[in-house]
Structure formats: structure tokens, C-alpha cells
Design an enzyme around this catalytic site. Sequence first.
Site, PDB file in Angstrom:
ATOM      1  N   ASP A 145      -5.505  17.288 -56.554  1.00 39.81           N
ATOM      2  CA  ASP A 145      -4.453  16.272 -56.397  1.00 39.81           C
ATOM      3  C   ASP A 145      -3.116  16.775 -56.933  1.00 39.81           C
ATOM      4  OD1 ASP A 145      -5.085  13.815 -55.159  1.00 39.81           O
ATOM      5  OD2 ASP A 145      -6.322  13.197 -56.864  1.00 39.81           O
ATOM      6  N   GLN A 151     -10.148   9.004 -57.611  1.00 45.72           N
ATOM      7  CA  GLN A 151      -9.278   8.112 -56.842  1.00 45.72           C
ATOM      8  C   GLN A 151      -8.577   7.125 -57.785  1.00 45.72           C
ATOM      9  OE1 GLN A 151      -8.676   8.509 -53.584  1.00 45.72           O
ATOM     10  NE2 GLN A 151      -7.278   6.779 -53.502  1.00 45.72           N
ATOM     11  N   LYS A 183     -11.342  10.725 -46.669  1.00 45.34           N
ATOM     12  CA  LYS A 183     -11.331  12.059 -47.281  1.00 45.34           C
ATOM     13  C   LYS A 183     -12.681  12.741 -47.093  1.00 45.34           C
ATOM     14  CE  LYS A 183      -7.759  10.738 -50.604  1.00 45.34           C
ATOM     15  NZ  LYS A 183      -7.391  10.314 -51.968  1.00 45.34           N
TER      16      LYS A 183
END
Length: 285
Positions: free
Chosen positions: A120, A97, A53
Site C-alpha cells: 500500500d 484494508q 483485489k
Amino acid sequence: MTAQLIDGNALSKTLRAEVATRAATLAARGHQPGLAVVLVGDNPASEVYVRNKIKACADNGLASTCERYPATLTQTALLARIEALNQDPKIHGILVQLPLPAHIDSHKVIEAIAAEKDVDGFHVANAGALMTGRPLFRPCTPYGVMKMFEAYGIELAGAHAVVIGRSNIVGKPMALMLLDAGATVTVCHSKTRDLAAHTRTADIVVAATGKRNLLTAEMVKPGAAVIDVGMNRDEAGKLCGDVDFAGVSSVAGYLTPVPGGVGPMTITMLLVNTLEAAERAAAHA
Ligand code: GUN
């Protein structure tokens, strides 16, 4: 092999080039898009995802920061960091994460992220907005799968779609997006009695279970579009999905490979979401 491969790398390249152009335009106006990634603990898979990422941000003109904390980090300390990132005008997207260590309540952490920075798409406000047909941020993996259907001209309206998996990250939002596109959606999962009976009637199958070889050739209707969201390792340690690739590729009409299918699309849509967050912030600056 009869299935046409859906090339996530090639599609990502096209979409990332558009992101890079728009990011450069914003940066020239003094609003370089910025993503903050927070990693707690030392889960090896998370390490790889986070590295990819961060690299994708750098390659496409997005600024990024990566904060790493030991697995012993307290929930209070993590929530304080998130609040600081919420207040930071250089940060447009915040990604924590998952999974988090067991002593941290991941729901609480996700709800602490400002909804307008939740790239997200996991915050209840964003999940609710998707549910009610007015999405702000769509979760990256199912969003990337929708882009694949679009790019390959796969008809969703009226199609029977079977989603295997019911996670908040993939299965549930995938089902909502397919439903919104006019598909008739069946959601299967680990308690489903006869999975094959469902998948055999499906025009579209999205497999997101984390179980290798879950979907085999005899479970697939000839010509169906099969999307493999799985990220598993075989005995030799090689990356593989949930789909028996060799078998299913002789029956399906379309198939995504692993690697090179959904994986790069997830990261691409994270870039898109972060860019859009920055564009919205710049519009209000
Ligand atoms: N863990 C597995 N997939 C994801 C994802 O898309 N976002 C975050 N934050 N964590 C994940």
C-alpha cells in the site's frame, strides 16, 4: 461533451497483462507472487474493495489469501497476525484494508507491516522514501493516476496542479508525485477558503474528497485534465465521483469517469507493487 475520457479499464487491461506475464515468469522459477489481505469488521465498501483485489490477483497469476476478522478483534491479535505474515516467505505483499475499527490504532498496525511487504506504501519508511524522492512502494491510487497522465501524454512539468484532499492515502502522496514530476502543486482541503479560485487556474485537478458534485463546470479551466478519485453514491444508489461529470465534461480537456476511471487503476497498481515485491524477494533468494 468536449473532454477526452481517460479509460481506466482499458489502461488497466494493458498494465495487468504485463503483470500477468511477469508473474508467470516468476512462478515458473518457483516464486509465485503472493498477497495477503486482512479485513477487520464488516464495512460494506471494504468488502467490495477486498473482493475486487482478490479477484484481480486470481485473474493475473498472483496468489492471494484473505483473512477476515470480526470487528471485536483485539489490536494485539491483529499485530500478531501481521508479524506471522511478515515472516511468511510465500507472502510478498501485506494489505490491511482501512478503515479499521475505532479501538485499533491504524498507525501502529501499518508500522507493524514489514516495509518491504507494504504494498500500500503507507508505512512511514515508504512515505518517507517517497517524500525524499526514492520511493520503494508508491500508494496505489496516486500511482495509478500518474500512470494515467503518462498514458495520455498529459504534460506535468510546469503545469499547475490542484489536489483536493489531504489524506495519507491519496492527497498527500498525490501532491508529492506531482511535485516530483515538475508540477506546481496546490493542496486544497475542507478548510480551504475559496476552492474555486484555486481550481480555476489549474491545468490539472485531482479531486479526492468523498463529496459528490464538489467540482462543477464553472470551477474548471477550459481544457484542464480532471481526475476524479471520489467513490460516492447518488440518491438512486448509483456510483458517482466528486465531479459533476455532465457539466465538467463540457469544459475539461480530459476527464476520468466513475466507475471505470481511477478505481480499476488502484487495483492494478496494487498488483504491480506486489509483483515488484516478489521480484525483489526472488532476486535475494
Ligand atoms: N481504504 C481505502 N483505500 C485503501 C487502500 O488503498 N488501501 C487500504 N489498505 N485500505 C484502503
